[in-house]
Scaffold this motif. Structure first.
Motif, mmCIF file in Angstrom:
data_model
loop_
_atom_site.group_PDB
_atom_site.id
_atom_site.type_symbol
_atom_site.label_atom_id
_atom_site.label_comp_id
_atom_site.label_asym_id
_atom_site.label_seq_id
_atom_site.Cartn_x
_atom_site.Cartn_y
_atom_site.Cartn_z
ATOM 1 N N THR A 158 0.831 -1.206 0.000
ATOM 2 C CA THR A 158 0.000 0.000 0.000
ATOM 3 C C THR A 158 0.870 1.263 0.000
ATOM 4 O O THR A 158 0.601 2.209 -0.752
ATOM 5 N N GLN A 159 1.915 1.266 0.823
ATOM 6 C CA GLN A 159 2.813 2.424 0.860
ATOM 7 C C GLN A 159 3.466 2.617 -0.509
ATOM 8 O O GLN A 159 3.611 3.743 -0.984
ATOM 9 N N TYR A 160 3.856 1.520 -1.140
ATOM 10 C CA TYR A 160 4.483 1.589 -2.458
ATOM 11 C C TYR A 160 3.504 2.166 -3.490
ATOM 12 O O TYR A 160 3.851 3.060 -4.262
ATOM 13 N N MET A 161 2.280 1.650 -3.464
ATOM 14 C CA MET A 161 1.253 2.139 -4.400
ATOM 15 C C MET A 161 0.984 3.633 -4.185
ATOM 16 O O MET A 161 0.893 4.403 -5.137
ATOM 17 N N ARG A 162 0.858 4.023 -2.935
ATOM 18 C CA ARG A 162 0.599 5.430 -2.629
ATOM 19 C C ARG A 162 1.795 6.301 -3.021
ATOM 20 O O ARG A 162 1.615 7.426 -3.491
ATOM 21 N N ALA A 163 2.987 5.797 -2.823
ATOM 22 C CA ALA A 163 4.181 6.555 -3.198
ATOM 23 C C ALA A 163 4.213 6.788 -4.704
ATOM 24 O O ALA A 163 4.472 7.898 -5.171
ATOM 25 N N LYS A 164 3.919 5.730 -5.460
ATOM 26 C CA LYS A 164 3.910 5.871 -6.925
ATOM 27 C C LYS A 164 2.856 6.888 -7.355
ATOM 28 O O LYS A 164 3.104 7.717 -8.242
ATOM 29 N N GLU A 165 1.684 6.812 -6.743
ATOM 30 C CA GLU A 165 0.613 7.745 -7.099
ATOM 31 C C GLU A 165 1.010 9.172 -6.746
ATOM 32 O O GLU A 165 0.754 10.102 -7.511
ATOM 33 N N LYS A 166 1.629 9.345 -5.605
ATOM 34 C CA LYS A 166 2.060 10.680 -5.181
ATOM 35 C C LYS A 166 3.120 11.223 -6.142
ATOM 36 O O LYS A 166 3.066 12.406 -6.520
ATOM 37 N N VAL A 167 4.049 10.393 -6.561
ATOM 38 C CA VAL A 167 5.068 10.818 -7.532
ATOM 39 C C VAL A 167 4.383 11.239 -8.824
ATOM 40 O O VAL A 167 4.696 12.277 -9.409
ATOM 41 N N ARG A 168 3.429 10.427 -9.253
ATOM 42 C CA ARG A 168 2.687 10.727 -10.488
ATOM 43 C C ARG A 168 1.988 12.086 -10.372
ATOM 44 O O ARG A 168 2.037 12.900 -11.304
ATOM 45 N N GLN A 169 1.354 12.337 -9.232
ATOM 46 C CA GLN A 169 0.648 13.611 -9.027
ATOM 47 C C GLN A 169 1.613 14.799 -9.033
ATOM 48 O O GLN A 169 1.328 15.830 -9.630
ATOM 49 N N ILE A 170 2.742 14.637 -8.358
ATOM 50 C CA ILE A 170 3.726 15.726 -8.286
ATOM 51 C C ILE A 170 4.272 16.039 -9.671
ATOM 52 O O ILE A 170 4.350 17.211 -10.068
ATOM 53 N N VAL A 171 4.602 15.008 -10.432
ATOM 54 C CA VAL A 171 5.141 15.214 -11.778
ATOM 55 C C VAL A 171 4.088 15.849 -12.679
ATOM 56 O O VAL A 171 4.381 16.770 -13.441
ATOM 57 N N LYS A 172 2.860 15.384 -12.559
ATOM 58 C CA LYS A 172 1.762 15.928 -13.375
ATOM 59 C C LYS A 172 1.546 17.400 -13.059
ATOM 60 O O LYS A 172 1.401 18.228 -13.974
ATOM 61 N N LEU A 173 1.549 17.722 -11.787
ATOM 62 C CA LEU A 173 1.377 19.113 -11.363
ATOM 63 C C LEU A 173 2.511 19.983 -11.886
ATOM 64 O O LEU A 173 2.278 21.071 -12.406
ATOM 65 N N LYS A 174 3.721 19.492 -11.788
ATOM 66 C CA LYS A 174 4.879 20.256 -12.274
ATOM 67 C C LYS A 174 4.833 20.435 -13.780
ATOM 68 O O LYS A 174 5.196 21.492 -14.293
ATOM 69 N N SER A 175 4.409 19.401 -14.502
ATOM 70 C CA SER A 175 4.378 19.506 -15.965
ATOM 71 C C SER A 175 3.341 20.527 -16.417
ATOM 72 O O SER A 175 3.497 21.150 -17.462
ATOM 73 N N LYS A 176 2.292 20.720 -15.622
ATOM 74 C CA LYS A 176 1.291 21.732 -15.948
ATOM 75 C C LYS A 176 1.820 23.138 -15.697
ATOM 76 O O LYS A 176 1.395 24.094 -16.321
ATOM 77 N N GLN A 177 2.758 23.242 -14.743
ATOM 78 C CA GLN A 177 3.311 24.545 -14.394
ATOM 79 C C GLN A 177 4.332 25.011 -15.412
ATOM 80 O O GLN A 177 4.648 26.183 -15.475
ATOM 81 N N ILE A 178 4.875 24.072 -16.179
ATOM 82 C CA ILE A 178 5.915 24.438 -17.156
ATOM 83 C C ILE A 178 5.295 24.987 -18.410
ATOM 84 O O ILE A 178 4.315 24.683 -18.877
#
Length: 178
Positions: A158-178
């Motif tokens: 579960t921690q691994y799954m949540r970590a991957k999802e959190k990474v995905r969200q952070i990258v997605k958010l950053k890519s929108k800011q660029i």
């Protein structure tokens, strides 16, 4: 410098130049593990130094059939985990049914750069980051991680799954800011 039986024999005799050579053969890779696990340069340097002190003190305990690299890596990872325990990193226990396989995740949804993912991993809470690093970069199984962290395998998943999802969200958010 390649690590040879001759170098190891000199280390076992207490030759300081041999310790130096052994340290330089492994320090960069082990520092990267420490940095990924601790998330801070100064902490990574401290953990690495403590780990190598233990490595040098225990070279006589290295079994002849054990890989030196695996042995050193295990000591470094254990020192990282000790550091995280002292920092009271929290691993949230979950019920077995909370773990479920990811569905329909399109891994190509985002164009990820190494730097963006590395940065996102660095922003994870320590518990997520620890599990993600051990699984992805250090090649431990969910079961092995559970044993190392003294938590259930389902919690690790579960921690691994949540970590991957959190990474995905952070990258997605950053890519929108660029």
């Amino acid at each position: 410098m390649p690590v040879t039986d001759q170098l190891m024999a000199r280390c076992r005799k207490g030759d300081s130049r041999a310790f130096h050579d052994l340290y330089h053969a492994y320090s960069r890779a082990m520092y990267n593990i420490c940095l990924r696990m601790t998330g801070h340069q100064a902490d990574a340097e401290d953990v690495l130094q403590e780990a190598f002190v233990q490595i040098f003190k225990n070279l006589d305990n290295l079994a002849s059939d054990t890989s030196l690299t695996a042995w050193i890596k295990r000591i470094v990872v254990n020192h990282c985990l000790s550091y995280l325990r002292k920092k009271k990193v929290y691993f949230e226990e979950v019920e077995d049914q909370e773990w479920k396989q990811e569905e329909g995740v399109d891994e190509t949804e985002h164009t990820l750069t190494v730097a963006a993912v590395k940065d996102a991993i660095g922003q994870l809470p320590a518990g997520y980051r620890t599990v993600l690093n051990l699984y992805i970069f250090e090649d431990y199984s969910h079961r092995e991680i559970a044993g190392l962290l003294n938590i259930s395998e389902s919690t690790v998943k579960t921690q691994y799954m949540r970590a991957k999802e959190k990474v995905r969200q952070i990258v997605k958010l950053k890519s929108k800011q660029i």
